[in-house]
Design a protein around this motif. Structure first.
Motif, PDB file in Angstrom:
ATOM      1  N   SER A   1       0.833  -1.205   0.000  1.00  0.00           N
ATOM      2  CA  SER A   1       0.000   0.000   0.000  1.00  0.00           C
ATOM      3  C   SER A   1       0.866   1.253   0.000  1.00  0.00           C
ATOM      4  CB  SER A   1      -0.887  -0.008   1.234  1.00  0.00           C
ATOM      5  OG  SER A   1      -1.349   1.283   1.483  1.00  0.00           O
ATOM      6  N   ASP A   2       0.421   2.235  -0.734  1.00  0.00           N
ATOM      7  CA  ASP A   2       1.178   3.474  -0.825  1.00  0.00           C
ATOM      8  C   ASP A   2       1.219   4.210   0.498  1.00  0.00           C
ATOM      9  OD1 ASP A   2       1.828   3.263  -3.443  1.00  0.00           O
ATOM     10  OD2 ASP A   2       0.011   4.246  -4.150  1.00  0.00           O
ATOM     11  N   THR A   3       0.132   4.155   1.196  1.00  0.00           N
ATOM     12  CA  THR A   3       0.054   4.986   2.391  1.00  0.00           C
ATOM     13  C   THR A   3       0.566   4.279   3.626  1.00  0.00           C
ATOM     14  OG1 THR A   3      -2.234   4.354   2.313  1.00  0.00           O
ATOM     15  CG2 THR A   3      -1.714   6.627   1.820  1.00  0.00           C
ATOM     16  N   THR A   4       0.133   3.063   3.791  1.00  0.00           N
ATOM     17  CA  THR A   4       0.503   2.409   5.037  1.00  0.00           C
ATOM     18  C   THR A   4       1.809   1.657   4.907  1.00  0.00           C
ATOM     19  OG1 THR A   4      -0.778   0.485   4.413  1.00  0.00           O
ATOM     20  CG2 THR A   4      -1.892   2.140   5.728  1.00  0.00           C
ATOM     21  N   LYS A   5       2.269   1.462   3.703  1.00  0.00           N
ATOM     22  CA  LYS A   5       3.473   0.675   3.449  1.00  0.00           C
ATOM     23  C   LYS A   5       3.304  -0.728   4.023  1.00  0.00           C
ATOM     24  CE  LYS A   5       6.492   3.987   1.922  1.00  0.00           C
ATOM     25  NZ  LYS A   5       5.519   4.936   1.394  1.00  0.00           N
ATOM     26  N   GLU A   6       2.095  -1.195   3.952  1.00  0.00           N
ATOM     27  CA  GLU A   6       1.836  -2.541   4.432  1.00  0.00           C
ATOM     28  C   GLU A   6       1.382  -3.388   3.271  1.00  0.00           C
ATOM     29  OE1 GLU A   6      -1.028  -2.317   7.508  1.00  0.00           O
ATOM     30  OE2 GLU A   6       0.389  -1.402   8.918  1.00  0.00           O
ATOM     31  N   HIS A   7       1.434  -4.661   3.495  1.00  0.00           N
ATOM     32  CA  HIS A   7       1.005  -5.565   2.433  1.00  0.00           C
ATOM     33  C   HIS A   7      -0.498  -5.762   2.456  1.00  0.00           C
ATOM     34  CE1 HIS A   7       5.235  -7.470   2.273  1.00  0.00           C
ATOM     35  NE2 HIS A   7       5.106  -6.493   1.404  1.00  0.00           N
ATOM     36  N   MET A   8      -1.059  -5.883   1.294  1.00  0.00           N
ATOM     37  CA  MET A   8      -2.473  -6.228   1.203  1.00  0.00           C
ATOM     38  C   MET A   8      -2.568  -7.393   0.236  1.00  0.00           C
ATOM     39  SD  MET A   8      -4.332  -2.616   0.552  1.00  0.00           S
ATOM     40  CE  MET A   8      -3.418  -2.192  -0.901  1.00  0.00           C
ATOM     41  N   ARG A   9      -3.480  -8.285   0.524  1.00  0.00           N
ATOM     42  CA  ARG A   9      -3.712  -9.361  -0.432  1.00  0.00           C
ATOM     43  C   ARG A   9      -5.048  -9.097  -1.105  1.00  0.00           C
ATOM     44  NH1 ARG A   9      -0.988 -14.298   0.424  1.00  0.00           N
ATOM     45  NH2 ARG A   9      -2.820 -15.486  -0.158  1.00  0.00           N
ATOM     46  N   VAL A  10      -5.030  -9.051  -2.375  1.00  0.00           N
ATOM     47  CA  VAL A  10      -6.275  -8.794  -3.089  1.00  0.00           C
ATOM     48  C   VAL A  10      -6.351  -9.704  -4.302  1.00  0.00           C
ATOM     49  CG1 VAL A  10      -6.567  -6.402  -2.407  1.00  0.00           C
ATOM     50  CG2 VAL A  10      -5.173  -6.929  -4.367  1.00  0.00           C
ATOM     51  N   PHE A  11      -7.545  -9.842  -4.795  1.00  0.00           N
ATOM     52  CA  PHE A  11      -7.730 -10.626  -6.005  1.00  0.00           C
ATOM     53  C   PHE A  11      -7.362  -9.777  -7.219  1.00  0.00           C
ATOM     54  CE2 PHE A  11     -10.823 -12.551  -3.092  1.00  0.00           C
ATOM     55  CZ  PHE A  11     -10.326 -13.842  -3.103  1.00  0.00           C
ATOM     56  N   ALA A  12      -6.752 -10.407  -8.144  1.00  0.00           N
ATOM     57  CA  ALA A  12      -6.366  -9.677  -9.348  1.00  0.00           C
ATOM     58  C   ALA A  12      -7.589  -9.048 -10.003  1.00  0.00           C
ATOM     59  CB  ALA A  12      -5.672 -10.613 -10.328  1.00  0.00           C
ATOM     60  N   ASP A  13      -8.697  -9.724  -9.817  1.00  0.00           N
ATOM     61  CA  ASP A  13      -9.921  -9.220 -10.424  1.00  0.00           C
ATOM     62  C   ASP A  13     -10.375  -7.906  -9.824  1.00  0.00           C
ATOM     63  OD1 ASP A  13     -10.430 -10.874 -12.401  1.00  0.00           O
ATOM     64  OD2 ASP A  13     -12.014 -12.019 -11.433  1.00  0.00           O
ATOM     65  N   ASP A  14      -9.922  -7.648  -8.613  1.00  0.00           N
ATOM     66  CA  ASP A  14     -10.424  -6.478  -7.905  1.00  0.00           C
ATOM     67  C   ASP A  14      -9.614  -5.222  -8.160  1.00  0.00           C
ATOM     68  OD1 ASP A  14     -12.362  -7.966  -6.825  1.00  0.00           O
ATOM     69  OD2 ASP A  14     -11.424  -8.260  -4.883  1.00  0.00           O
ATOM     70  N   VAL A  15      -8.583  -5.354  -8.934  1.00  0.00           N
ATOM     71  CA  VAL A  15      -7.737  -4.175  -9.083  1.00  0.00           C
ATOM     72  C   VAL A  15      -7.632  -3.743 -10.539  1.00  0.00           C
ATOM     73  CG1 VAL A  15      -6.370  -4.797  -7.079  1.00  0.00           C
ATOM     74  CG2 VAL A  15      -5.584  -5.467  -9.320  1.00  0.00           C
ATOM     75  N   VAL A  16      -7.299  -2.515 -10.705  1.00  0.00           N
ATOM     76  CA  VAL A  16      -7.011  -2.003 -12.044  1.00  0.00           C
ATOM     77  C   VAL A  16      -5.691  -1.250 -11.968  1.00  0.00           C
ATOM     78  CG1 VAL A  16      -9.357  -1.764 -12.876  1.00  0.00           C
ATOM     79  CG2 VAL A  16      -8.334   0.086 -11.587  1.00  0.00           C
ATOM     80  N   GLU A  17      -5.061  -1.191 -13.085  1.00  0.00           N
ATOM     81  CA  GLU A  17      -3.809  -0.464 -13.100  1.00  0.00           C
ATOM     82  C   GLU A  17      -4.115   1.021 -13.018  1.00  0.00           C
ATOM     83  OE1 GLU A  17       0.326  -1.025 -15.488  1.00  0.00           O
ATOM     84  OE2 GLU A  17      -1.270  -2.469 -15.683  1.00  0.00           O
ATOM     85  N   SER A  18      -3.340   1.709 -12.244  1.00  0.00           N
ATOM     86  CA  SER A  18      -3.633   3.121 -12.045  1.00  0.00           C
ATOM     87  C   SER A  18      -2.397   3.822 -11.543  1.00  0.00           C
ATOM     88  CB  SER A  18      -4.768   3.256 -11.035  1.00  0.00           C
ATOM     89  OG  SER A  18      -4.617   4.409 -10.273  1.00  0.00           O
ATOM     90  N   SER A  19      -2.287   5.055 -11.899  1.00  0.00           N
ATOM     91  CA  SER A  19      -1.130   5.788 -11.410  1.00  0.00           C
ATOM     92  C   SER A  19      -1.511   6.634 -10.201  1.00  0.00           C
ATOM     93  CB  SER A  19      -0.580   6.691 -12.508  1.00  0.00           C
ATOM     94  OG  SER A  19      -1.601   7.515 -12.976  1.00  0.00           O
ATOM     95  N   GLU A  20      -2.760   6.584  -9.888  1.00  0.00           N
ATOM     96  CA  GLU A  20      -3.284   7.387  -8.789  1.00  0.00           C
ATOM     97  C   GLU A  20      -2.751   6.865  -7.455  1.00  0.00           C
ATOM     98  OE1 GLU A  20      -7.793   8.167  -7.222  1.00  0.00           O
ATOM     99  OE2 GLU A  20      -7.422   7.000  -9.002  1.00  0.00           O
ATOM    100  N   VAL A  21      -2.668   7.749  -6.518  1.00  0.00           N
ATOM    101  CA  VAL A  21      -2.244   7.333  -5.186  1.00  0.00           C
ATOM    102  C   VAL A  21      -3.329   7.694  -4.197  1.00  0.00           C
ATOM    103  CG1 VAL A  21      -0.551   7.659  -3.377  1.00  0.00           C
ATOM    104  CG2 VAL A  21       0.166   7.679  -5.744  1.00  0.00           C
TER     105      VAL A  21
END
Lengths: 1032, 176
Positions: free
Chosen positions: A513-533
């Motif tokens: 994660s950008d903010t917490t600098k922690e790991h998150m586990r997510v499904f590939a289906d749930d994410v999109v590529e983005s440059s946003e923070v």
């Protein structure tokens, strides 16, 4: 049907067919006309092609029949037979539907077996019951014919049409051709008794069997999902009515409703049920102890409507043991045992019998405890289908992890995948998405989405040597990311969070994660590529991430994390980081107050200033101050990884670092040398605007450094934007926290307003600059400001009016002119009343006035109060000679007083009559004229009066006059000078009013008014004669 | 990767800096302003190596400030995906470790650390191989490969991996 046809003479059939086709043609044309408004060429195409197809089919039919004949007689069967068998498999719905159209043409002939077969064709989803009926029917019909014959005919029927299909690939157009058209039978919707739909359909069928050809309907459809109605297929409504006669389940009273052609296909299209309970799908329990728990389907019994699911047991072994011992167990209502895998040893220790059983059906071994079956620690439970939900199950990661526990892998992923895929939203894939195939032959092929249609996705494969695009079913695809991609989570619990992909585990991504600098586990289906923070969910109710909040017990803290229903708050306890989980209701309020505190060295710290921690456990940390409350700072150090980078310290343990951001301008000039030069951090952020406006002055060596941080604002003239004093201008006297004490210009009082309610955009008025210039110049050249011609009241004459000496000299006259009419100008009165002190006689004043006029002295007071701004008054003292006079800048507001100035005592304007008029005359406004260069005047010298032209006017009231006669220059007091009144056609100069200073021609005189044609604009204006002076 | 490029910037100079040393002042201000900053396009400006030219100044109305367009040569540092860097470990935690290569902060997740390295908590948290031969802790020097960058207006953040051939600790302060 085919049998019938076969029986008939071929020629006859052909004739008939062609007739039909002719009809069709006509029909088609009509149809086209009908459909004109739809304007769809596809319709036209369709009808035409259907025609063509039909013709073709007929040909083929004949051909085939010939073939068949051959076959029958044992000739050359091989090839054609093979062909037919090959086609057998192809006889699906569409083909049947096509058959249907053919049959429709023959329907006129009627025929019970046609009808029945039709029914079969139209009702592919009909269940077994109906088929059972059909079988005996056929055999009965076909009595006396051998099985081969039947087989042959059936073959013939179904393969005939498929030929066309096979040879030319099925295209959309052909599919279109299969759609019903106007010439086909229609569907009629008939109301029947609710719950008796099927029964009615069967009744109708029976009726058809009994009655035979006199029933002219072709099929009956009862749909499970449609209550209260059945569909009857027929050509005419009367046929439907006829068929329905005598059936008690059908309400004859209700008119059969025609189904529009467009909707006919929808009637029979099969909606595949979204939820089909298959093995390995994830479900959730709806009731009982396991309510809400995730379960996995292991077996489905569709007949009994029961499902066997695998669950993580929630069994209290203690309670179970005591129950087995016969001890009464107090039911702990509402407390569910935590889900835990069954530990058989533990159970045995508690003297619970654990049996090992073999399931006769599957051959698997189960542990049985108290009638409950366990395997691998999971509970296997058979429940009713109704007690589970299978729709929209989104297993969370934790839950899935739990299910993974006892070392299952591999296919399990597939299972969760399938469930996940079932919940995909529409438009899941977008063009350009990187995807990977997860099922089938092409598994693990990567590619990019090129095009998305309904369920299929066209992808451009990464591998070379493959077709340019491949069409893959959506469910076989999964989004693909590579480590290092920056992504945004768009669904699931982490929605909104962004981060970088650290690892890809099949369809699961690990994101930093950008903010917490922690790991998150997510499904590939749930994410999109983005440059946003972004940070993910950052807000619940009114409280947002990083807000400072006041808690129940009067403690306070910063929200460092927003969880699903609670906040993590870093408490405001310095030197010891205390984090607590706080629910929404435990938060009292948000603390938004901005305050400043002192750091160890006494400099003021305000929000956003960068400080360094000098003491304590966090020593050395550095970052901008995010919040200040009760002497405690919350610093955000991006290198600090705990508590979202927040550090809580006492202000006294910190030191301000470098320049304050609050003064740096946005271009990043905060780093600039200037910022550092002036000990700026002390200046609170809000007056930034002033700062920006004023840096030059700050540098001007005003030596403000020593004073408090608020100087920038103190002394400036501001305007109040809000509140009861809105619109007032005033000078800032003092600043205390958020409140500002402002001395109002217009009312002699000091008010306190909020800092946010003031604005500095008072252009007219001097910022410190102006002030300083006054300080500097006031004593030497009081008249100096007057030199700015642009300034309305800075023209020489006016200004001279404003200058002390001049005024002093003049006042007597003016006053005399004034006083009689004072009552006529109420404002004036007010001023005087309001500022009695202001007209206290001053020596300066006295000096200029003749004794006889002393009593008239009060007037200047009017001037004074008029301009009684604090600023002006203060500068007034700088212009020492006459304390009152400097205030005269406001003088313009005194109606017409100066207008009389030029007037000699004996001057006409001074007469009460005119004076009164003048005062009220709008033209003769406060800009009243005084001497101006180039006008013709009479100079009184002793007794003689000389005519001269004003050459120069000094602010002190003296003027240089060039005498007309000898050209001598004389200097005279304004009081000794009389303006020569113009006559008609004279060139004039206007000495007052809006046109002051301009020249014109007096084109007429009307009483006291003069009609002047202005030189510059050629406008004609009417002005009072007193402000007109003859131009030399 | 380092680049030596020419950039341009409009410098605002206060009138009090005018005079003989104007140019010097301008340059020193430029250095102060620019060195150490980060732009998404060019990366970190490490040092200004020279001034190409200083354009004509433009007096700003109202403030008296003068804007000079300055062209300068500078060394910039911008990390790229796939680049191999050497960095100093600054912090180790259970999720991985942070390392710094000059101004760039790089995070190496524990997923990107070879599987045989385990996290050891304690006073000096570190990642150690099972045989204890290799240890990554604070101040270790590692060679890593950048697999992703995130470029903000003011900082560049990277994630890196040491799970590849020839990557990992190159110099351990505790052993030397």
């Amino acid at each position: 049907m085919s049998r019938r046809r076969h029986d008939e003479d071929e020629d006859e059939i052909e004739d008939e067919e062609y007739e039909d086709q002719d009809d069709q043609l006509i029909d088609d044309e009509e149809y086209d006309d009908d459909m004109e408004k739809r304007g769809s060429s596809s319709n036209r195409k369709r009808s035409r092609s259907s025609f063509i197809d039909d013709a073709a089919e007929e040909d083929e039919e004949e051909e085939e029949e010939e073939d068949d004949d051959d076959e029958d007689y044992g000739g050359g069967g091989g090839a054609s037979k093979k062909r037919k068998t090959a086609r057998k498999g192809a006889s699906f719905f569409d083909l049947e539907a096509q058959v249907d159209t053919d049959e429709d043409e023959d329907d006129e002939d009627g025929g019970e077996d046609d009808f029945i077969v039709d029914g079969g064709a139209d009702l592919p989803e009909e269940d077994d019951g109906r088929r059972v009926h059909r079988r005996p029917l056929l055999s009965r019909e076909d009595d006396g014919e051998d099985v081969d014959e039947i087989y042959r005919r059936i073959q013939e029927r179904y393969s005939r049409t498929s030929q066309g299909e096979y040879d030319e690939e099925t295209t959309d157009v052909e599919q279109q051709a299969l759609l019903p058209s106007v010439r086909d039978t229609k569907f009629w919707m008939v109301k029947c008794a609710i719950g008796r739909e099927r029964e009615t359909a069967v009744c109708l069928m029976q009726k058809c069997i009994d009655r035979g050809p006199e029933m002219q309907i072709t099929s009956v459809v009862a749909l499970d999902h449609l209550k209260n109605y059945i569909y009857i297929e027929a050509h005419k409504e009367s046929h439907v009515r006829e068929a329905c006669k005598g059936l008690r389940n059908i309400f004859v009273s209700s008119k059969p409703m025609l189904v529009p052609i467009k909707e006919m296909t929808d009637v029979l299209s099969v909606e595949s049920k979204a939820i089909d309970l298959a093995r390995d799908t994830w479900v959730r329990m709806k009731i009982g102890n396991y309510k809400g728990d995730l379960a996995k389907v292991v077996d489905v019994d569709n007949v009994k409507q029961r499902v066997t699911v695998k669950l993580i047991p929630r069994i209290d072994l203690q309670a179970l043991a005591s129950k087995l011992d016969g001890r009464a167990v107090a039911e702990k209502k509402g407390i569910k045992p935590a889900p835990r895998f069954m530990n058989y040893d533990e159970a045995r220790e508690l003297n619970i019998r654990v049996e090992r059983r073999r399931d006769p059906m599957t051959g698997d071994y189960f542990e049985s405890i108290e009638g409950m079956l366990f395997k691998d620690g999971f509970l296997y439970k058979t429940v009713s289908m109704k007690s589970i939900t299978a729709a929209n199950i989104k297993p969370s990661f934790d839950e899935l992890e739990k299910f993974h526990k006892p070392g299952e892998h591999g296919d399990d992923d597939m299972a969760s995948l399938s469930t996940l895929f079932a919940n995909r939203k529409k438009g899941h894939f977008l063009k350009g998405d990187a995807v990977i195939i997860v099922k089938g032959d092409l598994k693990n092929l990567k590619g990019w989405v090129e095009k998305v249609e309904e369920d299929s996705v066209h992808i451009r494969p990464e591998e070379k040597g493959l077709p340019k695009t491949l069409t893959v079913h959506e469910k076989e695809l999964c989004k693909y990311f590579e480590p290092g991609n920056h992504v945004k989570v768009v669904s699931g619990s982490q929605t909104g969070a962004t981060g970088m992909v650290v690892k890809v585990e099949q369809h699961v991504l690990i994101i930093l994660s950008d903010t917490t600098k922690e790991h998150m586990r997510v499904f590939a289906d749930d994410v999109v590529e983005s440059s946003e923070v972004t940070t993910g969910v950052t807000k619940i109710g009114d409280y947002e991430l990083h807000d400072l909040v006041l808690l129940d017990n009067m403690s306070f803290g910063v929200i460092i994390r927003v969880e699903s229903e609670a906040f993590q708050v870093l408490k405001g306890v310095p030197e010891r980081s205390e984090v607590s989980l706080v629910r929404l209701r435990e938060i009292k309020s948000k603390i938004e107050r901005k305050s400043n505190v002192q750091d160890r060295y006494g400099s003021t710290i305000s929000v956003k200033d960068v400080v360094k921690v000098l003491d304590g456990p966090c020593k050395g940390k550095q970052g901008p101050v995010e919040h200040i409350y009760r002497g405690i700072l919350f610093i955000h150090d991006r290198h600090h990884l705990e508590h979202a980078g927040f550090i809580c310290v006492k202000s006294q343990t910190c030191g301000l670092v470098g320049g304050s951001r609050s003064i740096g301008d946005r271009n990043g000039n905060a780093y600039s040398g200037y910022g550092n030069l002036k000990n700026t951090p002390r200046i609170p952020p809000s007056p930034r605007r002033f700062q920006r406006g004023g840096p030059p002055f700050e540098f001007g060596g005003r030596g403000r450094g020593g004073r408090g941080g608020h100087d920038a604002l103190i002394g400036t003239t501001i305007k109040i934007r809000q509140g009861p004093f809105k619109g007032y201008r005033g000078r800032v006297k003092d600043i205390k926290g958020q409140s500002v004490r402002v001395e109002l210009e217009s009312q002699m009082k000091v008010v306190t307003v909020d800092r946010s309610c003031i604005s500095d955009n008072v252009v007219v008025v001097s910022t410190p600059y102006r002030d300083s210039s006054r300080y500097g110049m006031g004593s030497e050249t009081p008249m100096h400001p007057s030199r700015t011609p642009l300034h309305p009241y800075m023209t020489p004459m006016r200004d001279s009016g404003a200058t002390p000496i001049h005024d002093g000299m003049r006042t007597p006259m003016r006053d005399r002119a004034w006083n009689p009419y004072a009552p006529m100008s109420p404002p004036r009165d007010n001023w005087e009343d309001g500022n009695p002190g202001s007209w206290g006689t001053s020596p300066q004043y006295q000096r200029g006035s003749t004794p006889s006029r002393v009593y008239e002295a009060p007037t200047p007071g009017g001037n004074y109060s008029d301009t009684g701004t604090p600023r002006d008054s203060s500068s007034a003292y700088a212009n020492a000679p006459s304390p009152y006079m400097p205030s005269t800048p406001g003088q313009p507001m005194t109606p017409g007083s100066t207008a009389y100035l030029p007037g000699t005592p004996g001057g006409q304007p001074m007469t009460p009559g005119t004076g009164g008029l003048d005062i009220m005359s709008p033209v003769l406004d406060n800009e009243g004229g005084s001497l101006m260069p180039e006008i013709l005047v009479n100079v009184h010298r002793g007794d003689e009066s000389l005519v001269g032209v004003v050459r120069e006017v000094h602010p002190d009231g003296m003027c240089k006059i060039g005498l007309v006669g000898n050209g001598d220059m004389v200097t005279a007091m304004a009081s000794d000078v009389e303006i020569v009144g113009p006559r008609k056609s004279d060139k004039v100069k206007i000495m007052g009013g809006a046109h002051r200073g301009s020249t014109g021609k007096l084109i007429g005189v009307d009483g006291t008014d003069g009609i002047v044609k202005l030189d510059d604009t050629l406008d004609v204006v009417i002005l009072d004669m007193v402000i007109l002076a003859k131009l030399a | 990767m380092f680049f030596h490029i020419v950039l341009e910037r409009n410098m605002q100079l206060h009138p009090r800096y005018f005079g003989r040393n104007l140019r010097d002042n301008l340059v020193s201000k430029l250095m102060k302003d620019v060195e150490g900053t980060c732009s998404g396009k060019h990366g970190f400006v490490v040092a200004i190596t020279g001034i190409e030219n200083v354009g004509k100044g433009l007096i700003r109305d109202g403030t008296g400030f003068v804007t000079f367009p300055v062209k300068y040569q500078c060394v910039v540092f911008r990390p790229f995906k796939g680049e191999i860097l050497e960095a100093v470990v600054t912090m180790v935690n259970k999720m991985g470790f942070f390392a710094e290569a000059g101004p760039v902060q790089i995070f190496v997740s524990n997923h990107l650390i070879p599987d045989d390295m385990e996290f050891q908590s304690g006073d000096m948290p570190n990642y150690t191989t099972s045989d204890g031969s290799v240890k990554i802790q604070k101040d270790s020097e590692v060679r890593l490969k950048i697999i992703g960058t995130r470029v903000d207006a003011t900082e560049i953040f990277c994630i890196g991996t040491i799970k590849d051939d020839f990557l990992g600790v190159i110099n351990d302060p505790t052993t030397t």
